[in-house]
Design an enzyme around this catalytic site. Structure first.
Site, PDB file in Angstrom:
ATOM      1  N   CYS A 133      -3.253   6.446  -5.782  1.00 53.94           N
ATOM      2  CA  CYS A 133      -1.334   6.029  -5.123  1.00 53.94           C
ATOM      3  C   CYS A 133      -1.051   7.053  -6.322  1.00 53.94           C
ATOM      4  O   CYS A 133       0.059   7.976  -6.168  1.00 53.94           O
ATOM      5  CB  CYS A 133      -0.603   4.738  -5.326  1.00 53.94           C
ATOM      6  SG  CYS A 133       1.077   4.516  -4.976  1.00 53.94           S
ATOM      7  N   CYS A 141      -0.331  -3.787  -2.011  1.00 54.92           N
ATOM      8  CA  CYS A 141       1.086  -3.432  -1.383  1.00 54.92           C
ATOM      9  C   CYS A 141       0.451  -3.057   0.229  1.00 54.92           C
ATOM     10  O   CYS A 141       1.436  -3.074   0.465  1.00 54.92           O
ATOM     11  CB  CYS A 141       1.426  -1.902  -1.898  1.00 54.92           C
ATOM     12  SG  CYS A 141       0.408  -0.609  -2.029  1.00 54.92           S
TER      13      CYS A 141
END
Length: 365
Positions: free
Chosen positions: A104, A203
């Protein structure tokens, strides 16, 4: 009127990125807030599904309004799925343990979002990471240093920075002494997120159950198979390779006079290998997908300090160039549970500045 350049702050709705925005505003930057929309269409509980969820967007919007800065939401859903989620699934299919935060940061925040920031006319992208970006005059290179708060330091997940990315990145929380200070600043700024808990989950995984996620996305990873010992003798059965990582003792339901741990995962045969604690000790490792920060590269052996997981102290080792851009690392003392798919991050011998890093491919004794 602002006398400093424009900076886009990646606002996740948490206290860290919110305080980063407030600190840069205090320092005179022209601050814009952007929250990335990365939650997936299959996610039904978007209100509180972690970083960059709908709930996070609402918190970020309120913080931006309190600070008096513009706030935008940008859709990175498909890009995030391609670069982070697909890799996460693929690594588990191959019996490896991935680190989605590394990808990410590498692809989404400091590549795609930085590019968007520059398209908006911003000179910098800022985040709430605990790390320091500095320029090394002697080497004429940008460097990544550990945060002053070593307990919160996040350099382990940031080793993929390129020189152009570092040049245009700000991380104001690298100079904060502890998380209590961050929360105190948030209270001074009147931010409602000052006591918001830190996110501890992946997440894109609802409820933090990554195995439930994999059961839907890669059902082959939750199929029962054999547990064998280091001689190849069958000792029991497992529930699926997704439930296991190197060094794990939980779910090793095998009768033994000594504790047994996962020492190997073979996705092709759907087999878990177990052994004693000594079987987990490795003399070194091979890593690929290498990125250099503090140096342009190496052409011979180099003493370093190495980390092979987030929550560990760096240990002495020597790294040498391998084939096709890979690295061969030998520890001064054998290390426990070297895990393929996790990151090797190399620090200078003072343990402060990141030299570079790579992805662990295999360990050796």
């Amino acid at each position: 009127m602002s006398t400093k350049p424009t900076v886009v702050v990646a606002m996740s709705g948490g206290v860290d990125s919110s305080v980063a925005a407030g600190l840069l505003l205090r320092q005179g930057y022209n601050v814009l807030g952007i929250t990335m929309q990365i939650w997936q269409e299959s996610t039904t509980q978007t209100k509180g599904a972690g970083c960059c969820s709908l709930g996070a967007v609402e918190d970020a919007r309120r913080v931006a309004a309190k600070l008096g800065i513009p706030h935008y939401v940008m859709n990175f859903r498909e890009f995030f799925a391609e670069k982070v989620i697909d890799n996460f699934i693929s690594e588990y299919k191959n019996g490896r343990t991935p680190n989605p935060c590394v990808n990410c940061n590498r692809y989404v925040k400091f590549d795609a979002l930085l590019s968007k920031a520059q398209d908006l006319g911003a000179e910098y992208l800022a985040t709430g990471h605990y790390a320091r970006v500095e320029f090394h005059e002697d080497r004429r290179r940008w460097t990544l240093r550990r945060a002053l708060d070593h307990d919160k330091d996040q350099t382990y997940a940031l080793y993929h920075f390129t020189q152009p990315e570092l040049e245009h990145t700000l991380m104001p929380l690298g100079l904060v002494t502890n998380k209590a200070e961050t929360r105190a600043i948030a209270e001074e700024l009147g931010l409602l997120v000052s006591n918001k808990p830190d996110s501890q989950e992946i997440c894109f995984v609802q409820g933090g159950s990554y195995t439930d996620f994999l059961a839907d996305a890669a059902p082959e990873t939750v199929q029962p198979g054999d547990i064998v010992d280091t001689t190849g003798k069958r000792r029991g059965s497992h529930d699926g390779i997704a439930f296991y990582t190197i060094g794990q003792r939980k779910r090793v339901n095998v009768g033994s006079p000594i504790p047994l741990y996962v020492v190997g995962i073979d996705a092709k045969t759907n087999t878990i290998t177990v052994g004693g604690n000594d079987d987990l000790l490795e003399e070194g490792l091979i890593a690929d997908d290498v990125n250099w920060i503090g140096l342009a590269g190496i052409d011979g052996p180099l003493p370093i300090m190495a980390k092979i997981r987030y929550n560990m102290d760096a240990v002495p080792a020597v790294v040498s160039p391998g084939e096709n851009g890979s690295l061969i690392l030998k520890f001064d003392q054998a290390q426990r549970a070297v895990t393929p798919g996790q990151s090797l991050v190399m620090y200078e011998d003072n343990g402060d500045s990141v030299i570079g890093g790579g992805t662990i491919q295999q360990a050796f004794k």
